[in-house]
Design a protein around this motif. Structure first.
Motif, PDB file in Angstrom:
ATOM      1  N   ALA A   1     -65.546-119.401  10.808  1.00  0.00           N
ATOM      2  CA  ALA A   1     -64.159-119.802  10.554  1.00  0.00           C
ATOM      3  C   ALA A   1     -63.253-118.606  10.322  1.00  0.00           C
ATOM      4  O   ALA A   1     -62.027-118.743  10.371  1.00  0.00           O
ATOM      5  N   GLY A   2     -63.823-117.439  10.074  1.00  0.00           N
ATOM      6  CA  GLY A   2     -63.029-116.234   9.969  1.00  0.00           C
ATOM      7  C   GLY A   2     -62.673-115.634  11.310  1.00  0.00           C
ATOM      8  O   GLY A   2     -61.825-114.739  11.394  1.00  0.00           O
ATOM      9  N   LEU A   3     -63.315-116.136  12.374  1.00  0.00           N
ATOM     10  CA  LEU A   3     -63.105-115.624  13.728  1.00  0.00           C
ATOM     11  C   LEU A   3     -62.420-116.629  14.635  1.00  0.00           C
ATOM     12  O   LEU A   3     -61.620-116.264  15.503  1.00  0.00           O
ATOM     13  N   VAL A   4     -62.768-117.902  14.467  1.00  0.00           N
ATOM     14  CA  VAL A   4     -62.163-118.989  15.250  1.00  0.00           C
ATOM     15  C   VAL A   4     -61.612-120.010  14.258  1.00  0.00           C
ATOM     16  O   VAL A   4     -62.256-120.310  13.259  1.00  0.00           O
ATOM     17  N   HIS A   5     -60.448-120.546  14.554  1.00  0.00           N
ATOM     18  CA  HIS A   5     -59.695-121.230  13.500  1.00  0.00           C
ATOM     19  C   HIS A   5     -59.372-122.670  13.887  1.00  0.00           C
ATOM     20  O   HIS A   5     -58.327-122.965  14.473  1.00  0.00           O
ATOM     21  N   ALA A   6     -60.286-123.557  13.525  1.00  0.00           N
ATOM     22  CA  ALA A   6     -60.141-124.970  13.858  1.00  0.00           C
ATOM     23  C   ALA A   6     -59.060-125.628  13.016  1.00  0.00           C
ATOM     24  O   ALA A   6     -58.756-125.180  11.904  1.00  0.00           O
TER      25      ALA A   6
ATOM     26  N   ALA B   1     -58.285-119.092   6.502  1.00  0.00           N
ATOM     27  CA  ALA B   1     -57.536-117.936   6.014  1.00  0.00           C
ATOM     28  C   ALA B   1     -58.392-117.073   5.086  1.00  0.00           C
ATOM     29  O   ALA B   1     -58.361-115.838   5.158  1.00  0.00           O
ATOM     30  N   SER B   2     -59.162-117.715   4.212  1.00  0.00           N
ATOM     31  CA  SER B   2     -59.976-116.947   3.267  1.00  0.00           C
ATOM     32  C   SER B   2     -61.074-116.179   3.988  1.00  0.00           C
ATOM     33  O   SER B   2     -61.344-115.007   3.671  1.00  0.00           O
ATOM     34  N   LYS B   3     -61.710-116.800   4.962  1.00  0.00           N
ATOM     35  CA  LYS B   3     -62.799-116.127   5.658  1.00  0.00           C
ATOM     36  C   LYS B   3     -62.284-115.078   6.646  1.00  0.00           C
ATOM     37  O   LYS B   3     -62.941-114.050   6.868  1.00  0.00           O
ATOM     38  N   ALA B   4     -61.111-115.305   7.227  1.00  0.00           N
ATOM     39  CA  ALA B   4     -60.501-114.267   8.064  1.00  0.00           C
ATOM     40  C   ALA B   4     -60.182-113.036   7.224  1.00  0.00           C
ATOM     41  O   ALA B   4     -60.323-111.892   7.680  1.00  0.00           O
ATOM     42  N   ALA B   5     -59.758-113.256   5.980  1.00  0.00           N
ATOM     43  CA  ALA B   5     -59.487-112.141   5.081  1.00  0.00           C
ATOM     44  C   ALA B   5     -60.762-111.352   4.787  1.00  0.00           C
ATOM     45  O   ALA B   5     -60.737-110.119   4.699  1.00  0.00           O
ATOM     46  N   VAL B   6     -61.882-112.039   4.639  1.00  0.00           N
ATOM     47  CA  VAL B   6     -63.150-111.352   4.381  1.00  0.00           C
ATOM     48  C   VAL B   6     -63.568-110.525   5.599  1.00  0.00           C
ATOM     49  O   VAL B   6     -64.087-109.405   5.456  1.00  0.00           O
ATOM     50  N   VAL B   7     -63.334-111.050   6.803  1.00  0.00           N
ATOM     51  CA  VAL B   7     -63.621-110.282   8.017  1.00  0.00           C
ATOM     52  C   VAL B   7     -62.751-109.029   8.052  1.00  0.00           C
ATOM     53  O   VAL B   7     -63.231-107.916   8.336  1.00  0.00           O
ATOM     54  N   ALA B   8     -61.458-109.174   7.766  1.00  0.00           N
ATOM     55  CA  ALA B   8     -60.546-108.030   7.776  1.00  0.00           C
ATOM     56  C   ALA B   8     -60.936-107.008   6.718  1.00  0.00           C
ATOM     57  O   ALA B   8     -60.912-105.789   6.961  1.00  0.00           O
ATOM     58  N   LEU B   9     -61.279-107.485   5.526  1.00  0.00           N
ATOM     59  CA  LEU B   9     -61.742-106.594   4.458  1.00  0.00           C
ATOM     60  C   LEU B   9     -62.953-105.794   4.924  1.00  0.00           C
ATOM     61  O   LEU B   9     -63.023-104.570   4.740  1.00  0.00           O
ATOM     62  N   SER B  10     -63.891-106.475   5.546  1.00  0.00           N
ATOM     63  CA  SER B  10     -65.131-105.828   5.964  1.00  0.00           C
ATOM     64  C   SER B  10     -64.887-104.775   7.042  1.00  0.00           C
ATOM     65  O   SER B  10     -65.460-103.673   6.991  1.00  0.00           O
ATOM     66  N   GLU B  11     -64.036-105.099   8.002  1.00  0.00           N
ATOM     67  CA  GLU B  11     -63.742-104.124   9.060  1.00  0.00           C
ATOM     68  C   GLU B  11     -63.050-102.894   8.482  1.00  0.00           C
ATOM     69  O   GLU B  11     -63.350-101.751   8.863  1.00  0.00           O
ATOM     70  N   THR B  12     -62.138-103.126   7.550  1.00  0.00           N
ATOM     71  CA  THR B  12     -61.455-102.004   6.905  1.00  0.00           C
ATOM     72  C   THR B  12     -62.450-101.107   6.178  1.00  0.00           C
ATOM     73  O   THR B  12     -62.427 -99.870   6.329  1.00  0.00           O
ATOM     74  N   LEU B  13     -63.335-101.709   5.393  1.00  0.00           N
ATOM     75  CA  LEU B  13     -64.293-100.927   4.620  1.00  0.00           C
ATOM     76  C   LEU B  13     -65.331-100.246   5.502  1.00  0.00           C
ATOM     77  O   LEU B  13     -65.828 -99.157   5.170  1.00  0.00           O
ATOM     78  N   ARG B  14     -65.637-100.858   6.624  1.00  0.00           N
ATOM     79  CA  ARG B  14     -66.588-100.235   7.541  1.00  0.00           C
ATOM     80  C   ARG B  14     -66.123 -98.832   7.930  1.00  0.00           C
ATOM     81  O   ARG B  14     -66.902 -97.874   7.937  1.00  0.00           O
TER      82      ARG B  14
END
Length: 259
Positions: free
Chosen positions: A131-136, A144-157
């Motif tokens: 749900a952080g990648l595809v948004h039904a 929105a919450s899981k997309a934020a976690v994906v963005a956080l992770s990419e930033t920290l990577r």
């Protein structure tokens, strides 16, 4: 042998990850708001941790420093399920979902990054969702919450790479677990839909955990441990017209089922 901290480790995917790590001989600290009925066999201990509490995170860091003298793997797994149509979700719902799913992971990363920098190594695993990648439709708060976690992770990577710190983000679709129990009843119809999809899912938490750990060992960043997640992701990227058509059809079906 790795030193591992797993949030939300009392049940579901967290418990499955803890059991798998213990089987491999890792030292595992399970954290959760409630103590598990049974700890997995092996080098496993427990500490209460509410991921929305700065004080609880500070206590976990102190425990890790004293007991493990460092940490190799932080798994931000704890979270809550959510769903509902936008006009059915109030401010309290949104605040709860974002506080737990987003700020819980953020606080975990903020707490342990200084330790990882001291060590010049370590690995952060943030459990998000497909749900952080595809948004039904009718899942705005969760998406929105899981997309934020994906963005956080990419930033920290990219931010933590110079320190030798790895980052992975886990994005599965539905799998059999007790996640539906955490859903609020703001939109009962969507709770029923999510519960049905979770209960009918072909894979269980143990199978997902095995695939996640294998991908973490390979230092993969984006971990999509099941085929439906990969299909949805690549359909959105490579066949956007088809993706939109399916999402519009889902939105229409939701509207018609409410009439």
């Amino acid at each position: 042998m790795r030193r591992v901290l797993i949030t939300g480790g009392a049940s579901g995917l967290g418990a499955a990850l803890a059991a798998r790590c213990a089987e491999r001989g890792d030292q595992v600290l399970i954290t959760d708001v409630k103590e598990p009925d049974v700890l997995p066999d092996g080098a496993v201990s427990f500490q209460p941790l509410d991921i929305t509490s700065e004080a609880d995170w500070a206590g976990a860091l102190l425990r890790v420093r004293k007991q493990f003298e460092g940490l190799d793997l932080l798994v931000n797994n704890a979270g809550i399920a959510a769903g509902g149509r936008i006009d059915r979700l109030g401010a309290e719902h949104w605040q709860r979902v974002l506080n737990v799913n987003v700020l819980g992971a953020v606080t975990g990363c903020r707490t342990f990054t200084p330790l990882f920098k001291e060590q010049r190594g370590g690995h952060i695993v943030n459990v998000a969702s497909a749900a952080g990648l595809v948004h039904a439709p009718a899942m705005s708060s969760y998406n929105a919450s899981k997309a934020a976690v994906v963005a956080l992770s990419e930033t920290l990577r990219h931010e933590l790479h110079p320190y030798g710190i790895g980052v992975s983000v886990v994005c599965p679709t539905f799998f059999r677990t007790n996640l539906a129990a955490s859903m609020s009843a703001d939109d009962p119809m969507m709770v029923q839909v999510a519960t049905r999809l979770i209960n009918k899912a072909p894979l269980g938490a143990d199978e997902i955990a095995a695939r996640v750990l294998q991908a973490v060992d390979a230092r993969k960043f984006l971990i999509m441990p099941d085929r439906p997640a990969r299909i949805a992701f690549w359909t959105k990227r490579l066949a956007r017209v088809l993706y939109d058509r399916r999402m519009f059809a889902t939105g229409t079906k939701i509207m018609e089922s409410n009439e």
